[in-house]
Scaffold this motif. Structure first.
Motif, PDB file in Angstrom:
ATOM      1  N   ILE A 119     141.408 -36.046 -53.837  1.00 39.60           N
ATOM      2  CA  ILE A 119     140.163 -36.136 -54.599  1.00 39.60           C
ATOM      3  C   ILE A 119     139.253 -34.999 -54.143  1.00 39.60           C
ATOM      4  N   VAL A 120     138.720 -34.255 -55.100  1.00 40.23           N
ATOM      5  CA  VAL A 120     137.902 -33.070 -54.828  1.00 40.23           C
ATOM      6  C   VAL A 120     136.502 -33.301 -55.403  1.00 40.23           C
ATOM      7  N   PHE A 121     135.489 -33.200 -54.558  1.00 37.85           N
ATOM      8  CA  PHE A 121     134.101 -33.300 -54.990  1.00 37.85           C
ATOM      9  C   PHE A 121     133.473 -31.911 -54.959  1.00 37.85           C
ATOM     10  N   MET A 122     132.654 -31.573 -55.971  1.00 42.55           N
ATOM     11  CA  MET A 122     131.980 -30.273 -56.030  1.00 42.55           C
ATOM     12  C   MET A 122     130.515 -30.483 -56.391  1.00 42.55           C
ATOM     13  N   CYS A 123     129.619 -29.801 -55.683  1.00 48.72           N
ATOM     14  CA  CYS A 123     128.194 -29.909 -56.018  1.00 48.72           C
ATOM     15  C   CYS A 123     127.360 -28.941 -55.187  1.00 48.72           C
ATOM     16  N   ASN A 124     126.085 -28.823 -55.574  1.00 45.90           N
ATOM     17  CA  ASN A 124     125.095 -28.109 -54.769  1.00 45.90           C
ATOM     18  C   ASN A 124     124.540 -29.077 -53.727  1.00 45.90           C
ATOM     19  N   PRO A 125     124.051 -28.571 -52.612  1.00 42.33           N
ATOM     20  CA  PRO A 125     123.494 -29.445 -51.578  1.00 42.33           C
ATOM     21  C   PRO A 125     122.036 -29.777 -51.868  1.00 42.33           C
ATOM     22  N   VAL A 126     121.808 -30.807 -52.670  1.00 42.65           N
ATOM     23  CA  VAL A 126     120.422 -31.149 -53.011  1.00 42.65           C
ATOM     24  C   VAL A 126     119.825 -32.050 -51.925  1.00 42.65           C
ATOM     25  N   SER A 127     119.391 -33.216 -52.263  1.00 40.90           N
ATOM     26  CA  SER A 127     118.663 -34.059 -51.312  1.00 40.90           C
ATOM     27  C   SER A 127     119.576 -34.721 -50.284  1.00 40.90           C
ATOM     28  N   ARG A 128     119.024 -34.942 -49.086  1.00 45.37           N
ATOM     29  CA  ARG A 128     119.743 -35.718 -48.077  1.00 45.37           C
ATOM     30  C   ARG A 128     119.786 -37.201 -48.441  1.00 45.37           C
ATOM     31  N   ALA A 129     119.078 -37.572 -49.482  1.00 46.32           N
ATOM     32  CA  ALA A 129     119.164 -38.948 -49.975  1.00 46.32           C
ATOM     33  C   ALA A 129     120.280 -39.093 -51.002  1.00 46.32           C
ATOM     34  N   SER A 130     120.960 -38.006 -51.337  1.00 44.99           N
ATOM     35  CA  SER A 130     122.001 -38.039 -52.355  1.00 44.99           C
ATOM     36  C   SER A 130     123.235 -38.775 -51.851  1.00 44.99           C
ATOM     37  N   SER A 131     124.052 -39.223 -52.790  1.00 47.24           N
ATOM     38  CA  SER A 131     125.269 -39.956 -52.441  1.00 47.24           C
ATOM     39  C   SER A 131     126.240 -39.089 -51.655  1.00 47.24           C
ATOM     40  N   ILE A 132     126.324 -37.814 -51.992  1.00 53.09           N
ATOM     41  CA  ILE A 132     127.251 -36.914 -51.292  1.00 53.09           C
ATOM     42  C   ILE A 132     126.851 -36.746 -49.836  1.00 53.09           C
ATOM     43  N   TYR A 133     125.562 -36.578 -49.586  1.00 51.77           N
ATOM     44  CA  TYR A 133     125.118 -36.455 -48.196  1.00 51.77           C
ATOM     45  C   TYR A 133     125.419 -37.747 -47.442  1.00 51.77           C
TER      46      TYR A 133
END
Length: 445
Positions: A156-170
């Motif tokens: 599974i590959v996730f791609m995104c910009n590093p937005v908020s530290r409250a984001s799900s990716i962070y």
């Protein structure tokens, strides 16, 4: 360069990305970086090559299905064309799919706005997620559950910009409570991180999971036009520059405390022998069992209209006695301490522990916010108050359906900002338009 032995055209790229095409030693991969870094290009090109080389059933996902055709669908076609294998594929527009003409590979495009359509797809062995920060943490976990095929290496590959530290990716990749616990600063330094975790089932079965994070910025992309590079490098907004140009996590929106700056040795530089004790302030936010208890030492220079924050306590799941010990420095200088009035028992317990503490009162919820935003500067000691710094950098306003900010409502639960409000509740706040013009008299020794 990609080797022509695998039947695809040579593609020139930086060394930072080139090895990605031969690296399948991962279960979970996060490609994260600034604007124009090439992460999405790499992710889709890798997927195109993978599906052409071997039989795969691939799910391509975005949060909203209507955004897929002009983004993921076209990006995948571009990847196949760049690799020189586009003529080996048949494309279907309704529903969006791509099928390899000989090896049986299938690429399916779906949005998470209708989970029923995702759950009905069987035997997925590869998932690629564009703009992964748009997903909730529950979305990301649910996607991982879709990989159920046995006997084949699943990815599974996730791609995104590093937005908020409250984001799900962070939260999934960079927190210990909810995720894999990667170190953010280590990522910026080393640019590639790897972690192997061992899981154990109730029946005793053990299995390892390999997680990788790959960081990139615009300098890793050989094909950006000079005008785009100039726009990135000349960006004046520090928040946007951090995310877009440096590829680092930061607040992407309207900051609540837009007037905050971060410096070292704040007490020595701005407070010691310069500000009278009467302009010292203390605040406490009690938090609850799952939340954080926060204490701050502050001072105000009324002449310069500046707030200084130079000491913090920030912890949770502690007994009253443990909290009292951790917050002992708040007793210094016999300064009044103002605590969250919603927790009368906590305030009473702390008075029993010798703290000069009072309830903060019940002003309008936006009153303290307006006071904080009225300071010409809020100077936060970045070495002594790292949690406060992090919250202030991340805290942005929620917006209504028309895109207008909602005063008093934020993207995170900002304990330190609440603590500032409580601690300053005894200060007389005069709105800017009502302030005297002769504010030049210096406050302090």
């Amino acid at each position: 360069m990609l080797d022509d032995e695998i039947g695809v055209r040579e593609v020139t790229m930086t060394e930072h990305f080139a090895e990605m095409f031969t690296d399948d030693d991962f279960d979970i991969l996060l490609l994260i970086g600034g604007y124009g870094s090439g992460k999405s290009f790499t992710g889709f090109l890798k997927t195109a090559i993978k599906a052409t080389m071997e039989k795969r059933k691939i799910l391509v996902v975005r949060k909203v299905y209507s955004t897929i055709k002009e983004s993921c669908y076209e990006d995948l076609k571009d990847g196949l064309e760049i690799a020189g294998v586009l003529d080996e594929w048949k494309f279907i527009k309704s529903p969006l799919e791509a099928n390899h003409l000989t090896n049986g590979s299938k690429i399916i495009f779906r949005g998470l706005d209708d989970w029923r359509k995702i759950k009905s797809i069987k035997n997925i062995d590869y998932i690629i997620v564009e703009e992964a920060d748009e997903m909730t943490l529950e979305d990301l976990k649910e996607l991982r559950k879709r990989l159920r095929v046995k006997g084949i290496k699943k990815h599974i590959v996730f791609m995104c910009n590093p937005v908020s530290r409250a984001s799900s990716i962070y939260r999934m990749f960079f927190t210990k409570d909810e995720g894999f616990g990667f170190n953010e600063e280590e990522l910026y330094k080393n640019r590639k991180l790897k972690k192997i975790e061992t899981i154990q089932l109730e029946d005793g079965t053990k299995e390892t999971i390999t997680i990788k994070v790959h960081h990139s910025i615009y300098k890793d992309n050989l094909f950006l036009p000079p005008t785009f590079i100039y726009e990135l490098e000349s960006e004046k907004d520090p928040r946007l520059k951090r995310i877009a140009c440096e590829g680092k996590f930061g607040a992407d929106g309207d900051l609540v405390l837009h007037n905050a700056v971060f410096e070292e040795n704040v007490f020595e530089r701005y407070i010691q022998n310069k500000i009278f004790k009467e302009n010292y302030y203390r605040g406490v936010d009690w938090g609850y069992s799952k939340s954080y208890a926060t204490g701050l030492k502050m001072a105000v220079n009324e002449s310069l209209n500046e707030l200084y924050i130079y000491w913090e306590f920030y912890n949770r799941r502690m007994t009253t006695r443990e909290l009292a010990k951790g917050m002992e420095p708040l007793k210094e200088d016999n300064v009044k301490i103002f605590g969250d009035s919603a927790s009368a028992q906590a305030n009473a317990d702390f008075r029993d522990e010798g703290f000069r503490i009072f309830p903060c009162g019940t002003k309008d919820r936006t009153y303290g916010e307006q006071m904080l935003r009225s300071f010409s500067r809020i100077v936060i000691d970045k070495g002594r108050c790292p949690k406060t710094k992090k919250e202030v950098e991340e805290c942005i306003y929620k917006k209504d359906k028309y895109g207008e900010i909602i005063p008093g409502e934020y993207n995170i639960d900002p304990h330190s900002i609440d603590t500032m409000k409580y601690g300053l509740s005894d200060r007389k706040y005069v709105p800017l338009k009502e302030r005297r013009k002769d504010r030049g008299k210096f406050v302090g020794a």
